[in-house]
Design an enzyme around this catalytic site. Structure first.
Site, PDB file in Angstrom:
ATOM      1  N   HIS A  24       0.836  -1.199   0.000  1.00  0.00           N
ATOM      2  CA  HIS A  24       0.000   0.000   0.000  1.00  0.00           C
ATOM      3  C   HIS A  24       0.876   1.256   0.000  1.00  0.00           C
ATOM      4  CE1 HIS A  24      -3.490   2.527   1.430  1.00  0.00           C
ATOM      5  NE2 HIS A  24      -2.475   3.251   1.904  1.00  0.00           N
ATOM      6  N   GLU A  25       1.821   1.307   0.916  1.00  0.00           N
ATOM      7  CA  GLU A  25       2.671   2.497   1.028  1.00  0.00           C
ATOM      8  C   GLU A  25       3.591   2.646  -0.180  1.00  0.00           C
ATOM      9  OE1 GLU A  25       2.041   4.695   3.124  1.00  0.00           O
ATOM     10  OE2 GLU A  25       0.666   3.489   4.333  1.00  0.00           O
ATOM     11  N   HIS A  28       1.905   4.884  -2.685  1.00  0.00           N
ATOM     12  CA  HIS A  28       2.085   6.305  -2.379  1.00  0.00           C
ATOM     13  C   HIS A  28       3.505   6.756  -2.711  1.00  0.00           C
ATOM     14  CE1 HIS A  28      -1.799   6.648  -0.578  1.00  0.00           C
ATOM     15  NE2 HIS A  28      -1.526   5.917   0.496  1.00  0.00           N
TER      16      HIS A  28
END
Length: 433
Positions: A24-25, A28
């Site tokens: 997920h990170e 980003h």
């Protein structure tokens, strides 16, 4: 041995959880760097740092509590109207705003003036914030496809499990026949347990839904159907009865209620059936719909969850479940007396469902969630374009920091809900066995 397997199941889930958070990170991080935003930190977990390494301008690390993760970007919020980033107000609500604004400018270095998050166009900010949840969606789809097409799922098949001796309306909820009950068409046709129905009324029956629909649509008709019995093709004949049967939706799933339809009179056996790509997409679409419905219904489940945690209420199978509850479920999976391949498939299913939940939850248009930043960027784009059309001055960046008091309230609600789920998962957990 059972305890060891239970612990192993929890460890497997913990590793999968860390991978999901890191993935997920990474969404980003990669998009932020793509658009030239400086990222001082990429961390998996919270609390004390147990390992970290600096590469270039970013510190990569793992923290002690694997309950989330974050990247820190320079300039998440714009400066105030006077260009200040660290002024402190005596108002507690204003103080929250200024604290958030000040934190967004921590570690500001020469040259960062053009590398701050808020200076990027709204569509770039939307991509950066959407990339994290999107990575969870991608991982969920990949994991679901792995199970559906690689392992298969438990489904009703066209193999006969048992033959009903008579016709009983399903709404009566009884198994024994009365003398007044007519014989079932399946029994009259000579159907036997173990028969595999390969065609019905001249139409091939590759799956249970197809066969079920054909039977339901044939009420009152004389039908020939072919079964595979011990490797031999046997043709049977039956006059399909009209009976009260369970209602189905368009996707073939049973729903509340009953309808009058054709009835043959047998129970299908269940088995592990691999799905093709089209079936897998349909299945995943249905699950996304179910997940959205569950998310909408979440507030209404809180009273029952409270009763299960602090009262004597039962823990419903569809009750909200947190990380601790999911870990316990994976521990149970490891102790089940089923083939290792099915244990692995169930592990992957749990992890896929967790990633799907992460995607949907993070897309809620509320700060501090990713969806809140996305909503802020979209609002900024809307009002800037509207000002351009109306030939008014550019209103400038939308100050998301002004919503931080609301974000703290939302975060407080999330924390309370998380604690409630945690207590329920410990004292009255959801069980699969």
């Amino acid at each position: 041995m059972t305890t060891l397997m239970f612990i192993l199941g929890i460890v497997v889930f913990a590793v999968g959880l860390l991978v999901s958070i890191a993935w997920h990170e990474l969404g980003h991080l990669s998009t932020a760097k793509l658009f030239g935003i400086r990222v001082p930190q990429y961390m998996v977990g919270f609390g004390p740092t147990i390992w970290s390494r600096r590469k270039g301008e970013t510190e990569y690390g793992i923290k002690a509590v694997p309950l989330g993760g974050y990247i820190r970007m320079i300039g998440m919020f714009p400066p105030d109207d006077q260009g200040r980033v660290s002024a402190r107000s005596t108002s507690p609500w204003r103080g929250m705003i200024e604290d958030a604004r000040s934190a967004a400018f921590e570690e500001l270095q020469p040259g960062d003036e053009t590398r701050m998050f808020y200076t990027r166009t709204p569509w770039k900010r939307v991509i950066v914030m959407f990339a994290g949840p999107f990575m969870n969606l991608v991982l969920a789809v990949a994991l679901f496809l792995t199970v559906l097409m690689g392992f298969g799922i438990q489904k009703e098949t066209t193999v006969v499990e048992s033959v009903s001796p008579c016709v009983i309306a399903q709404s009566q909820h009884r198994d024994s026949c009365k003398k007044t009950d007519p014989s079932s068409p399946a029994a009259q046709a000579g159907m036997k347990a173990g028969d595999k129905i390969v065609s019905f009324d001249g139409k091939p029956t590759k799956d249970w839904n197809t066969l079920s629909d054909l039977i339901r649509d044939s009420a009152g008709k004389n039908v020939a159907f072919v079964v595979d019995r011990d490797g031999r093709a046997v043709t049977l004949h039956a006059r399909i009865a009209t009976n009260q049967v369970a209602k189905k939706d368009a996707g073939g799933n049973y729903v509340d209620g009953y309808v009058k339809a054709g009835f043959l009179g047998f129970s299908p056996a269940t088995g592990v059936v691999k799905q093709d790509f089209g079936e897998s997409v349909t299945w995943m679409t249905d699950r996304v719909g179910d997940a959205v419905d569950s998310l909408v219904a979440l507030p209404g489940k809180i009273p029952a969850l409270w009763d299960a945690a602090f009262g004597d209420g039962p823990r419903e199978p569809d009750s909200p479940m947190g990380i601790v509850g999911a870990a316990r479920v994976t521990g149970e999976i490891a102790t089940l007396d089923i083939p290792a391949s099915q244990q692995l498939a169930m592990f992957v299913f749990v992890l896929a469902g967790f990633n799907l939940s992460l995607f949907l939850f993070n897309m809620l248009p509320l700060l501090p969630l990713d969806g809140g930043h996305i909503a802020g960027a979209l609002w900024e784009s809307l009002r800037r374009n509207l000002a351009r059309v109306l030939r008014r001055p550019d209103p400038g960046p939308f100050d998301v920091a002004k919503l931080m008091p609301v974000a703290y309230v939302v975060a407080g609600i999330f924390v309370c809900f998380t604690v409630l789920v945690l207590i329920a998962d410990v004292v009255n957990p959801v069980k699969i066995s």
